[in-house]
Design an enzyme around this catalytic site. Structure first.
Site, PDB file in Angstrom:
ATOM      1  N   LYS A  72       0.836  -1.216   0.000  1.00  0.00           N
ATOM      2  CA  LYS A  72       0.000   0.000   0.000  1.00  0.00           C
ATOM      3  C   LYS A  72       0.864   1.257   0.000  1.00  0.00           C
ATOM      4  CE  LYS A  72      -1.493   1.458   4.177  1.00  0.00           C
ATOM      5  NZ  LYS A  72      -1.112   2.828   4.558  1.00  0.00           N
ATOM      6  N   ASN A  73       1.901   1.262   0.848  1.00  0.00           N
ATOM      7  CA  ASN A  73       2.682   2.492   0.997  1.00  0.00           C
ATOM      8  C   ASN A  73       3.654   2.738  -0.154  1.00  0.00           C
ATOM      9  OD1 ASN A  73       1.297   3.025   3.287  1.00  0.00           O
ATOM     10  ND2 ASN A  73       2.942   2.478   4.710  1.00  0.00           N
ATOM     11  N   CYS A 170      -3.910  12.750  13.932  1.00  0.00           N
ATOM     12  CA  CYS A 170      -4.520  11.451  13.688  1.00  0.00           C
ATOM     13  C   CYS A 170      -4.304  10.545  14.892  1.00  0.00           C
ATOM     14  CB  CYS A 170      -4.004  10.832  12.406  1.00  0.00           C
ATOM     15  SG  CYS A 170      -2.488   9.944  12.574  1.00  0.00           S
ATOM     16  N   ARG A 175       1.507  14.251  13.405  1.00  0.00           N
ATOM     17  CA  ARG A 175       1.844  14.065  12.000  1.00  0.00           C
ATOM     18  C   ARG A 175       1.746  15.350  11.156  1.00  0.00           C
ATOM     19  NH1 ARG A 175      -0.504   8.519   9.848  1.00  0.00           N
ATOM     20  NH2 ARG A 175       1.292   8.669   8.503  1.00  0.00           N
ATOM     21  N   ASP A 358       5.524   0.379  11.843  1.00  0.00           N
ATOM     22  CA  ASP A 358       4.296  -0.280  11.376  1.00  0.00           C
ATOM     23  C   ASP A 358       4.211  -1.744  11.808  1.00  0.00           C
ATOM     24  OD1 ASP A 358       3.553   2.081  10.217  1.00  0.00           O
ATOM     25  OD2 ASP A 358       4.127   1.532   8.185  1.00  0.00           O
ATOM     26  N   ARG A 450      -8.302  -0.638   5.421  1.00  0.00           N
ATOM     27  CA  ARG A 450      -7.518   0.427   4.773  1.00  0.00           C
ATOM     28  C   ARG A 450      -6.222  -0.117   4.191  1.00  0.00           C
ATOM     29  NH1 ARG A 450      -5.711   4.895   8.181  1.00  0.00           N
ATOM     30  NH2 ARG A 450      -4.984   5.577   6.153  1.00  0.00           N
TER      31      ARG A 450
HETATM   32  N1  EPU Z   1       7.151  14.547  10.489  1.00  0.00           N
HETATM   33  C1  EPU Z   1       7.258  15.885  10.765  1.00  0.00           C
HETATM   34  N2  EPU Z   1       7.027  16.763   9.744  1.00  0.00           N
HETATM   35  C2  EPU Z   1       6.709  16.364   8.483  1.00  0.00           C
HETATM   36  C3  EPU Z   1       6.625  14.987   8.218  1.00  0.00           C
HETATM   37  C4  EPU Z   1       6.849  14.098   9.243  1.00  0.00           C
HETATM   38  O1  EPU Z   1       7.546  16.282  11.885  1.00  0.00           O
HETATM   39  O2  EPU Z   1       6.511  17.231   7.605  1.00  0.00           O
HETATM   40  C5  EPU Z   1       7.401  13.573  11.570  1.00  0.00           C
HETATM   41  C6  EPU Z   1       6.164  12.731  11.896  1.00  0.00           C
HETATM   42  O3  EPU Z   1       5.298  13.402  12.785  1.00  0.00           O
HETATM   43  C7  EPU Z   1       6.780  11.491  12.485  1.00  0.00           C
HETATM   44  C8  EPU Z   1       8.076  11.337  11.691  1.00  0.00           C
HETATM   45  O4  EPU Z   1       8.336  12.620  11.124  1.00  0.00           O
HETATM   46  O5  EPU Z   1       7.090  11.705  13.826  1.00  0.00           O
HETATM   47  C9  EPU Z   1       8.041  10.319  10.585  1.00  0.00           C
HETATM   48  O6  EPU Z   1       6.872  10.485   9.812  1.00  0.00           O
HETATM   49  P1  EPU Z   1       6.848  10.166   8.269  1.00  0.00           P
HETATM   50  O7  EPU Z   1       6.658  11.452   7.516  1.00  0.00           O
HETATM   51  O8  EPU Z   1       8.000   9.316   7.899  1.00  0.00           O
HETATM   52  O9  EPU Z   1       5.500   9.327   8.140  1.00  0.00           O
HETATM   53  P2  EPU Z   1       4.570   9.338   6.894  1.00  0.00           P
HETATM   54  O10 EPU Z   1       5.372   9.531   5.678  1.00  0.00           O
HETATM   55  O11 EPU Z   1       3.411  10.230   7.131  1.00  0.00           O
HETATM   56  C10 EPU Z   1       4.740   6.801   6.307  1.00  0.00           C
HETATM   57  C11 EPU Z   1       3.793   5.646   6.194  1.00  0.00           C
HETATM   58  C12 EPU Z   1       3.315   5.252   7.582  1.00  0.00           C
HETATM   59  C13 EPU Z   1       4.544   4.859   8.405  1.00  0.00           C
HETATM   60  C14 EPU Z   1       5.532   6.025   8.445  1.00  0.00           C
HETATM   61  C15 EPU Z   1       6.808   5.702   9.162  1.00  0.00           C
HETATM   62  C16 EPU Z   1       2.818   6.007   4.025  1.00  0.00           C
HETATM   63  C17 EPU Z   1       1.619   6.355   3.213  1.00  0.00           C
HETATM   64  N3  EPU Z   1       2.673   6.042   5.350  1.00  0.00           N
HETATM   65  O12 EPU Z   1       4.000   7.845   6.918  1.00  0.00           O
HETATM   66  O13 EPU Z   1       2.480   4.115   7.413  1.00  0.00           O
HETATM   67  O14 EPU Z   1       4.147   4.554   9.707  1.00  0.00           O
HETATM   68  O15 EPU Z   1       5.854   6.432   7.100  1.00  0.00           O
HETATM   69  O16 EPU Z   1       7.427   4.628   8.588  1.00  0.00           O
HETATM   70  O17 EPU Z   1       3.851   5.695   3.475  1.00  0.00           O
HETATM   71  C18 EPU Z   1       0.765   2.616   7.994  1.00  0.00           C
HETATM   72  O18 EPU Z   1       0.930   2.069   6.894  1.00  0.00           O
HETATM   73  O19 EPU Z   1       0.074   2.114   8.910  1.00  0.00           O
HETATM   74  C19 EPU Z   1       1.407   3.903   8.253  1.00  0.00           C
HETATM   75  C20 EPU Z   1       1.019   4.720   9.215  1.00  0.00           C
END
Ligand code: EPU
Length: 484
Positions: A72-73, A170, A175, A358, A450
C-alpha cells in the site's frame, strides 16, 4: 473497469465506473458493461452501528501458504507520480485496499482517468492524467487518508499550482507536514495556508538543496517527485531509505526522471522538461508479510509466504530469531515455523532499516506471549500505543510509560470485545484473537480494510476461524473520519 470524472454538468462529486472490454485482463464477454455511480461520501460516513466486525475463535495454528499483496505504501506514491506526466502510467500489483480506492477517487476528482484491470489483471491500474482540470485535494478525501498530501509535489511540478487540504492530527500522533512545505519552498514554491488548505504555486520549480530536519517517508517521496520536473539539480539530504522510496524512484526513472542515490540518505535529482508514461510493478507489502509471520509464530503454525521480499524484513527476522523463531527465506518467499516457547526481546522502532513502527503493534502482541519482559520503545510516532489498552483487556500485562511499553509475558489471552484504533493496532488485535481462548469480537475493522487486502479470507485459507459480520453496507464501504 474505468473510473472517469463525472461530466461537468454533474451536481455531485461522483465518478462513473465502466467495465472496459479493451482491458487485456478482461475475461467476461465484451458486451457486458455497467455503470456504477460511486458517491465519494459512501466511503466516509457510516453509522458506527452498521460497521463491520470480525468474530475470531482462537486456537488454530496457521498452516499453508499465503500470497502477499502489493505494498500500500509504495502504491500510494506511485499513483501520485502519474500526475507528473500526460501519458498513461500502468501500475501492477496494486493492492485492493480502501486507501487505494480513496486515492483513485482523489485522482479522478482532479480529472484523471483511472482504469482498473479485471479478472486476472484485477491488481492493475492504469492512470492517465492528460486532462487534469482540478489540482485540488479536498478535505473530505484528505481527512480519511493523510497520504493524500502526496499529490502536493506532483501537482505543483506539473501544473504550477496545488490546493491541498491540511491533514489534522490522527490516531497515532500529530503528523505535521511542515517538512513537505519547507522543502517545496526551497524549490521556489510560494505557499500559503488558509481556511484549512495549503495553496501552493510556482511558475516552474527550480532545483535546490534540501536537508530534512527529520527523516520523513512521504516527505522524501513528495519532494523527490516535485524535483523530477524542476529546473536544475536538487540535492536532498537526511532522506528516508525505506524500500517504498526506492520503488518510487524506480518508477520515476522508468518515466524518464534522473535520480541517483534513492535508498541512501542523499538523493540527487536532475530535473527534466517532461516525463513520459511507464509500466511498473509495485513491491510486495513488507508489513502485511510481517503481520502474517507474527500470526504464524504465535499460533505455532507452519506458514509459507509467497510473492514477498525477505530482504525488506531484515530487522524483524533478526528480532524474531532472537526470540527463538525459525524462519527460512528464499528469493521471494519465506517459511516460518514455531513450536517453541518464545523468549522476550526488546525493540526500538526506527527508520528503515531499523525495526518498523508499522510492525510495533503486532510485535507487542507477540511480546505478551514471550517468556520474560520486553521493552518496546516507539520512536517515530508519539501516540502509537492505543492497542496496549485493548490487549490488556484480553489479559496482557502491559505498562505504558511515555514512549515505552513494558510487556510482561507470558500471560494467557482471553476473548473480549475490542476495538480497532488504527490500521496496525487492528492487526495486533486480530493476531491476539487468533491465540486467545474463546471468541473475540473486533469492532471498527474499517481500519484493517484500509491496508490489508481481504485479511479474513487469507487467514481463513490457512486455518483461522474468522468471519466478518455486520456487512449491511456495501463491502468495505465504512471508513473513519480521522485515521492514521
Ligand atoms: N514529520 C514531521 N514533519 C513532516 C513529516 C513528518 O515532523 O513534515 C514527523 C512525523 O510526525 C513522524 C516522523 O516525522 O514523527 C516520521 O513520519 P513520516 O513522515 O516518515 O510518516 P509518513 O510519511 O506520514 C509513512 C507511512 C506510515 C509509516 C511512516 C513511518 C505512508 C503512506 N505512510 O507515513 O504508514 O508509519 O511512514 O514509517 O507511506 C501505515 O501504513 O500504517 C502507516 C502509518
Amino acid at each position: 473497469m474505468k473510473l472517469v470524472p463525472k461530466p461537468p454538468n454533474g451536481n455531485s462529486s461522483k465518478v462513473d465506473t465502466l467495465l472496459s472490454a479493451g482491458d487485456p485482463g478482461f475475461k467476461k464477454p465484451v458486451s457486458r458493461s455497467r455503470t456504477i455511480r460511486i458517491d465519494f461520501r459512501d466511503g466516509f460516513v457510516a453509522p458506527e452501528s452498521l460497521m463491520d466486525k470480525f468474530v475470531i475463535r482462537g486456537g488454530n495454528p496457521l498452516v499453508g501458504s499465503v500470497r502477499i499483496s502489493g505494498a500500500k505504501n509504495a502504491a500510494l506514491p506511485a499513483m501520485a507520480a502519474a500526475i507528473l506526466t500526460d501519458e498513461p502510467v500502468i501500475l501492477e500489483n496494486i493492492p485492493d485496499v480502501r486507501d487505494i480506492q480513496t486515492e483513485r477517487n482523489l485522482l479522478v476528482s482532479m480529472g484523471a482517468e483511472v482504469e482498473l484491470g479485471y479478472g486476472r489483471a484485477s491488481h492493475r491500474t492504469t492512470i492517465s492524467c492528460n486532462n487534469l482540470v482540478n489540482p485540488e485535494a479536498a478535505y473530505e478525501l484528505v481527512k480519511t487518508m493523510r497520504a493524500s498530501t502526496l499529490v502536493l509535489g506532483p501537482l505543483l511540478a506539473r501544473m504550477g499550482r496545488a490546493r491541498v487540504s491540511q491533514p489534522g492530527g490522527c490516531a497515532i500522533g500529530a503528523r505535521p507536514i511542515d517538512l513537505h512545505i519547507k522543502g517545496l519552498e526551497r524549490l521556489g514554491a510560494s505557499i500559503t495556508q488558509e481556511h484549512g488548505y495549503i495553496e501552493a504555486s510556482a511558475e516552474r520549480l527550480r532545483g535546490g538543496h534540501i536537508i530534512f530536519d527529520k527523516i520523513t517517508v512521504t516527505g522524501t517521496e513528495d519532494l523527490m517527485m516535485a524535483a523530477t520536473l524542476a529546473e536544475g539539480e536538487t540535492i536532498m539530504e537526511n532522506c528516508a531509505r525505506e524500500p517504498e522510496v526506492t520503488d518510487l524512484a524506480a518508477l520515476l526513472t522508468k518515466m524518464g526522471a534522473k535520480i541517483q542515490g534513492a535508498g541512501t540518505h542523499t538523493i540527487r535529482i536532475h530535473g527534466v522538461e517532461k516525463l513520459h508514461g511507464a509500466r511498473h510493478r509495485i513491491i510486495p507489502d513488507r508489513i502485511e508479510a510481517g503481520t502474517f509471520v507474527i500470526a504464524a509464530v504465535l499460533t505455532g503454525g507452519d506458514l509459507q509466504l509467497t510473492s514477498c521480499d525477505p530482504t525488506h524484513l531484515g530487522s524483524l527476522i533478526q528480532k524474531l530469531e532472537e526470540c527463538g523463531v525459525s524462519i527460512t527465506s528464499g528469493t521471494d518467499s519465506m517459511r516460518v515455523t514455531n513450536g517453541h516457547q518464545l523468549q522476550a526481546a526488546d525493540i526500538t522502532t526506527e527508520e528503515f532499516p531499523g525495526f518498523p513502527t508499522d510492525m510495533q503493534a503486532q510485535y507487542m502482541t507477540l511480546a505478551t506471549q514471550s517468556q520474560g519482559t520486553s521493552i518496546i520503545t516507539e520512536n517515530i510516532f508519539e501516540n502509537r500505543f492505543m492497542h496496549a489498552g485493548e490487549l490488556a483487556r484480553m489479559g496482557a500485562n502491559i505498562k505504558v510509560e511515555g514512549s515505552r511499553a513494558i510487556v510482561r509475558g507470558k500471560t494467557p489471552l482471553s476473548s473480549a470485545a475490542v476495538q480497532c484504533s488504527d490500521l496496525r493496532a487492528s492487526a495486533s488485535l486480530v493476531i491476539a484473537a487468533l491465540v486467545a481462548d474463546g471468541e473475540t469480537i473486533i469492532d471498527r475493522v474499517y481500519h484493517v480494510d484500509r491496508g490489508y487486502e481481504r485479511i479474513e479470507e487469507k487467514l481463513k485459507s490457512v486455518g483461522a476461524q474468522i468471519r466478518r459480520i455486520g456487512e449491511i453496507l456495501p463491502k468495505r464501504a465504512a471508513a473513519p473520519s480521522v485515521v492514521a
